[in-house]
Scaffold this motif. Structure first.
Motif, mmCIF file in Angstrom:
data_model
loop_
_atom_site.group_PDB
_atom_site.id
_atom_site.type_symbol
_atom_site.label_atom_id
_atom_site.label_comp_id
_atom_site.label_asym_id
_atom_site.label_seq_id
_atom_site.Cartn_x
_atom_site.Cartn_y
_atom_site.Cartn_z
ATOM 1 N N GLN A 23 -1.818 31.866 46.225
ATOM 2 C CA GLN A 23 -0.425 31.406 46.367
ATOM 3 C C GLN A 23 0.517 32.061 45.371
ATOM 4 N N LYS A 52 -0.993 37.665 54.606
ATOM 5 C CA LYS A 52 0.026 36.607 54.548
ATOM 6 C C LYS A 52 -0.560 35.262 54.115
ATOM 7 N N GLN A 93 -1.908 32.031 52.636
ATOM 8 C CA GLN A 93 -1.928 31.513 51.261
ATOM 9 C C GLN A 93 -2.746 30.232 51.156
ATOM 10 N N VAL A 124 3.135 30.035 56.562
ATOM 11 C CA VAL A 124 3.489 31.447 56.392
ATOM 12 C C VAL A 124 3.347 32.232 57.702
#
Lengths: 434, 69
Positions: free
Chosen positions: A387, B9, B11, B55
C-alpha cells in the motif's frame, strides 16, 4: 506517408495482443495479422510459475482476457524468419511471407537454454517460460521427485523453489550471486530473500555454480557437480538462467537489433542502421531496448508485464497517429510472490548506487527499501507493504532527494544508506537476469 | 470466463477475497492469488469483486468476446 491499411504484428503474447486491441480501439479498420511462434492463443505468463505450478490452475487456463475485438488473421505456430524493410515484407519459417505497410515487433524473449547441449537433452531437465514448459514442469512435480535442483535464483527460479516447497518437495537452489535476487534488488534485500528461502526449507547454495550435470544410463538427469566440489543429487533440474531476446530474425534487415534487444525511441519506433527512427516499424514489450529518463544515457530493457502493456499502447497510438504518445513517462514496475511474501517494485532499483530501509524493518519481513543515485531516489521495493508503493512512485517521479528527508509512519530510527551492491552497476544487464 | 488481476495496481485491500473466495485467495499477509479462468457460474460474484476493488485492478473479459483463434 499513406494511412495504414495492412498491419503485421510479429509476436502473439501480451504485447502483441494488447497492441492489436489498441489498434482496433483506436479506429484502425484495415488488415491485421498476428504472427506467433507458439501454437497457443495469447496467454498470461506470470501465473505459470505460481498458480499453475501449484496445481490450482491448468496451463491452458491462462489465456488472456480479450478486451477488444481484433478481427485479425492469426498465423500461430510459425516463427518469423526474416524481414525485408525495403520490400516491407516479413518472411516466415514455413516459407510463406507477409507484406505490410506498418510492422510491430513484439517477439519478446525465450528462456536461456542450458549451455551444454548434451546435458540440456537429459530427461528431467526443464526451463520455464512458456505454457508448454509449465505443463511439463507441473507434470514432473506431480510425479513427486525426490529433489528438485533450481539453477539461478532470480524471480523465476525463486518462484519455482517456492512452488516446490508448497508441494512439500525437497529443493536445492544454486545461485552464482551472493544472495537470491541480487542482480535485480541487490544483496541487502536479497539477504532477506535468502532468509525466506531457508526458513521455508530450501537448501540454498549461494556463490557457487553448476560445473556439470550427470545422468543415468536411461539418459535421465541424476544430479549436478558444483564449483565448490559438492554434489547435489536431483531427478528434476530447472534452469532459470534468464532470457534471450528474440532478435535473430532481424539480422541484416536494416533495422537495428542485437542481443540487447531492438532499440527504439520514446515513440516506440524502431531505428534504422543510421540511427534515425523508422516511420513504419514499431517495437514493444520485452524485446525493446529504450531510453528511460531514470536510467540516463544507457538504454534499458524491461522484462515487465506492465511495460509490455504500456509500450503496446504507445506503439499502436503512434502507428495510427504519429507523435501522439510517448513511453518516456511510465515508471517501471513489477511484482513477485514467493515464500508467502509479496515483492513489489517501482522505478529502477538496479540503477541505485545506495539502498536504505525507509519503512519497517528487514527482521519483521515488512519493509520498504529505497534506492538512490546521484542524490535522488530512483527506485523502491516494498515487501508485504504494497500500500505504500504509490507514495514512492510519486517521490521518484518528482525526483525527490536521497537519502530521503520526508517523514513517514514506521520509519526506522537511525537508518543510513548502504552501498546497493549491484555487480557492475549496469541496470540493463541486471534486468536481463530477472 | 477469463479474468486477470493487474498485480502492479493491486494493493491487497482483499475485497475480492470476501466477494468471490473461490476465485481470489490471500496466501500469507499480502499474497493474492486468483484463478484466471473461473467457471462461468462465478460471473456474478467476479463482477461484484471487480466493482468493489478500490484500485480497479480486476479485468473481466466481456460475455461473447472475440476469443479467436
Amino acid at each position: 506517408m499513406s494511412a495504414p491499411c495492412d498491419v503485421v504484428i510479429v509476436g502473439a503474447s501480451l504485447a502483441g495482443l494488447r497492441a492489436a486491441e489498441a489498434l482496433r480501439e483506436g479506429g484502425y479498420a484495415g488488415r491485421l495479422t498476428l504472427v506467433g511462434d507458439e501454437p497457443h492463443a495469447p496467454y498470461d505468463r506470470p501465473p505459470l510459475s505460481k498458480q499453475v505450478l501449484s496445481g490450482w490452475v491448468r496451463p491452458q487456463e491462462t489465456f488472456l482476457p480479450r478486451l477488444h475485438p481484433i478481427a485479425g488473421a492469426w498465423r500461430l505456430g510459425v516463427a518469423a524468419s526474416g524481414l525485408d524493410t525495403a520490400a516491407q515484407r516479413v518472411d516466415l519459417a514455413d516459407g510463406t511471407a507477409l507484406d505490410y505497410d506498418r510492422l510491430i515487433i513484439a517477439t519478446g524473449t525465450r528462456a536461456r537454454p542450458w549451455p551444454v547441449e548434451a546435458e540440456a537433452g537429459l530427461g528431467g531437465m526443464h526451463l520455464l517460460r512458456t505454457l508448454d514448459h509449465a505443463a511439463a514442469l507441473t507434470a514432473a512435480l506431480e510425479a513427486k521427485p525426490s529433489r528438485v535442483l533450481v539453477v539461478g535464483a532470480g524471480f523465476t527460479g525463486s518462484e519455482v523453489a517456492s512452488a516446490c516447497r508448497d508441494r512439500g518437495i525437497e529443493v536445492t537452489v544454486v545461485e552464482q550471486g551472493s544472495t537470491p535476487l541480487a542482480a535485480v534488488l541487490g544483496p541487502v534485500v536479497g539477504g532477506h530473500a535468502a532468509i525466506l528461502q531457508r526458513r521455508a526449507g530450501v537448501d540454498l547454495r549461494c556463490g557457487v555454480s553448476v560445473t556439470s550435470l550427470f545422468g543415468d544410463v536411461q539418459g535421465r538427469v541424476r544430479g549436478a557437480r558444483l564449483s565448490d566440489g559438492n554434489v547435489v543429487e536431483a531427478d528434476v533440474v530447472v534452469a532459470c538462467l534468464g532470457a534471450v531476446r528474440n532478435t535473430e530474425w532481424l539480422a541484416g534487415s536494416g533495422v537495428q537489433a542485437g542481443p540487447a534487444g531492438v532499440p527504439c525511441d520514446a515513440a516506440c519506433r524502431a531505428l534504422s542502421a543510421d540511427g534515425a527512427p523508422t516511420d513504419d516499424i514499431f517495437v514493444c514489450g520485452d524485446v525493446s531496448h529504450f531510453h528511460h529518463p531514470l536510467a540516463g544515457e544507457r538504454r534499458i530493457a524491461l522484462e515487465h508485464w506492465g511495460n509490455a502493456i504500456n509500450q503496446a499502447r504507445v506503439a499502436a497510438a503512434n502507428l495510427l497517429r504519429p507523435g501522439s504518445a510517448t513511453n518516456a513517462t511510465a515508471l517501471p514496475a513489477f511484482w513477485s510472490m514467493q515464500f508467502g511474501a509479496n515483492f513489489k517494485s517501482v522505478g529502477l532499483p538496479s540503477h541505485g548506487e545506495q539502498v536504505m530501509i525507509v519503512q519497517g524493518a528487514l527482521e519483521t519481513g515488512r519493509f520498504v527499501a529505497a534506492y538512490g543515485r546521484g542524490g535522488r531516489i530512483v527506485g523502491a521495493i516494498a515487501v508485504n507493504q504494497a500500500q505504500w508503493l504509490p507514495f514512492y512512485e510519486q517521490q521518484i517521479l518528482a525526483g525527490a532527494a536521497f537519502p530521503p528527508d520526508w517523514r513517514v509512519v514506521d520509519q526506522p530510527q537511525g537508518a543510513t544508506p548502504q552501498p546497493a551492491g549491484f555487480p557492475g552497476a549496469t541496470p540493463g544487464a541486471a534486468y536481463a537476469g530477472a | 470466463m477469463r479474468i486477470l488481476v493487474d498485480l502492479n495496481k493491486c494493493q491487497l485491500y482483499a475485497q475480492c477475497c470476501f466477494l468471490a473466495p473461490d476465485v481470489f485467495k490471500l496466501e500469507g499477509e499480502e499474497v493474492l492469488v486468483y484463478h484466471p479462468a473461473p467457471d462461468e457460474t462465478m460471473r456474478e460474484r467476479v463482477l461484484r469483486a471487480a466493482a468493489a476493488c478500490p484500485v480497479l485492478a480486476i479485468v473481466v473479459e466481456p460475455v461473447g468476446a472475440d476469443s479467436s483463434p
